[in-house]
Design a protein around this motif. Structure first.
Motif, short mmCIF file in Angstrom:
data_model
loop_
_atom_site.label_atom_id
_atom_site.label_comp_id
_atom_site.label_asym_id
_atom_site.label_seq_id
_atom_site.Cartn_x
_atom_site.Cartn_y
_atom_site.Cartn_z
N ILE A 34 0.83 -1.22 0.00
CA ILE A 34 0.00 0.00 0.00
C ILE A 34 0.86 1.26 0.00
O ILE A 34 0.36 2.35 -0.26
CB ILE A 34 -0.99 0.05 1.18
CG1 ILE A 34 -0.26 0.09 2.52
CG2 ILE A 34 -2.00 -1.07 1.10
CD1 ILE A 34 -1.16 0.37 3.72
N HIS A 35 2.15 1.12 0.27
CA HIS A 35 3.04 2.27 0.33
C HIS A 35 3.75 2.57 -0.99
O HIS A 35 4.37 3.61 -1.12
CB HIS A 35 4.08 2.10 1.43
CG HIS A 35 3.46 1.93 2.78
ND1 HIS A 35 2.63 2.87 3.35
CD2 HIS A 35 3.53 0.92 3.69
CE1 HIS A 35 2.23 2.45 4.54
NE2 HIS A 35 2.76 1.26 4.76
N TYR A 36 3.68 1.64 -1.95
CA TYR A 36 4.41 1.90 -3.20
C TYR A 36 3.71 1.41 -4.47
O TYR A 36 4.09 1.79 -5.57
CB TYR A 36 5.82 1.30 -3.14
CG TYR A 36 5.85 -0.21 -3.05
CD1 TYR A 36 5.84 -1.00 -4.19
CD2 TYR A 36 5.90 -0.84 -1.82
CE1 TYR A 36 5.86 -2.38 -4.12
CE2 TYR A 36 5.91 -2.22 -1.73
CZ TYR A 36 5.90 -2.98 -2.87
OH TYR A 36 5.91 -4.34 -2.78
N ASP A 37 2.70 0.58 -4.34
CA ASP A 37 2.04 -0.01 -5.51
C ASP A 37 0.65 0.62 -5.67
O ASP A 37 -0.28 0.30 -4.92
CB ASP A 37 1.95 -1.52 -5.30
CG ASP A 37 1.35 -2.27 -6.47
OD1 ASP A 37 0.49 -1.71 -7.18
OD2 ASP A 37 1.72 -3.44 -6.66
N THR A 38 0.51 1.51 -6.65
CA THR A 38 -0.75 2.24 -6.83
C THR A 38 -1.93 1.30 -7.04
O THR A 38 -2.98 1.46 -6.41
CB THR A 38 -0.63 3.22 -8.02
OG1 THR A 38 0.43 4.13 -7.75
CG2 THR A 38 -1.92 3.99 -8.24
N SER A 43 -6.80 -1.27 -4.83
CA SER A 43 -7.58 -2.48 -4.58
C SER A 43 -7.93 -2.63 -3.11
O SER A 43 -8.86 -3.35 -2.76
CB SER A 43 -6.82 -3.72 -5.08
OG SER A 43 -5.79 -4.08 -4.17
N GLU A 44 -7.19 -1.93 -2.26
CA GLU A 44 -7.45 -1.95 -0.82
C GLU A 44 -8.36 -0.79 -0.38
O GLU A 44 -8.54 -0.54 0.81
CB GLU A 44 -6.12 -1.86 -0.05
CG GLU A 44 -5.23 -3.08 -0.22
CD GLU A 44 -5.81 -4.31 0.46
OE1 GLU A 44 -6.14 -4.25 1.66
OE2 GLU A 44 -5.96 -5.35 -0.23
N GLY A 45 -8.88 -0.05 -1.37
CA GLY A 45 -9.81 1.03 -1.06
C GLY A 45 -9.17 2.38 -0.82
O GLY A 45 -9.84 3.33 -0.40
N LEU A 46 -7.88 2.50 -1.10
CA LEU A 46 -7.17 3.77 -0.93
C LEU A 46 -7.09 4.50 -2.26
O LEU A 46 -7.25 3.89 -3.31
CB LEU A 46 -5.75 3.50 -0.39
CG LEU A 46 -5.72 2.77 0.96
CD1 LEU A 46 -4.33 2.20 1.23
CD2 LEU A 46 -6.15 3.71 2.07
N ASP A 47 -6.84 5.79 -2.22
CA ASP A 47 -6.75 6.58 -3.45
C ASP A 47 -5.40 6.43 -4.15
O ASP A 47 -5.23 6.90 -5.27
CB ASP A 47 -6.99 8.06 -3.15
CG ASP A 47 -8.44 8.33 -2.75
OD1 ASP A 47 -9.32 7.55 -3.16
OD2 ASP A 47 -8.67 9.31 -2.02
N GLY A 48 -4.45 5.81 -3.50
CA GLY A 48 -3.11 5.60 -4.04
C GLY A 48 -2.18 5.21 -2.91
O GLY A 48 -2.62 5.00 -1.78
#
Length: 132
Positions: A34-38, A43-48
């Motif tokens: 989640i810290h480097y793969d957009t 896919s985890e519900g984050l904006d990036g």
């Protein structure tokens, strides 16, 4: 420098990009995607890709050290994450002097970090310093 309660802590700014997050993750052994793969972050519900908690702490420490000045020391730093910050967003840590102990010389700083998405509070914290 004479320090007083309510005195502002000058802002510290930093804009972490994707490469910074990848490198910071490597040195802190935080390889979560989640810290480097957009794509994965989305896919985890984050904006990036999101800034890791430890990097927020480093910015709090940087603000405290900057306030303490040359020869100063940071004795404590604590923070709580409140909202995610994304790669490429400008982060700004600022605050005020919350307390000054005239006996020990300890200065308590009340800190807040705002992110680049419309003044979102990303984290709140405090630090205790000895002035240089």
């Amino acid at each position: 420098m004479r320090v007083r309660t309510g005195q502002p802590v000058p802002p510290v700014e930093f804009t972490p990009d994707a490469v910074t997050l990848l490198r910071f993750g490597a040195v802190t052994r935080n390889a979560h995607r989640i810290h480097y793969d957009t794509g994965f972050a989305r896919s985890e519900g984050l904006d990036g890709p999101v800034v890791m908690a430890q990097l927020h702490g480093c910015l709090m420490h940087r603000a405290a050290m900057s306030f303490a000045g040359p020869g100063g020391r940071v004795l404590e730093v604590e923070w709580q994450n409140r909202a995610p910050a994304l790669a490429g967003e400008r982060l700004v840590v600022s605050g005020t002097v919350g307390a000054v102990d005239p006996v020990t010389g300890r200065v308590t700083l009340d800190l807040v970090e705002h992110g680049g998405r419309g003044d979102v509070v990303c984290c709140r914290g405090r630090a205790v310093v000895l002035m240089g």
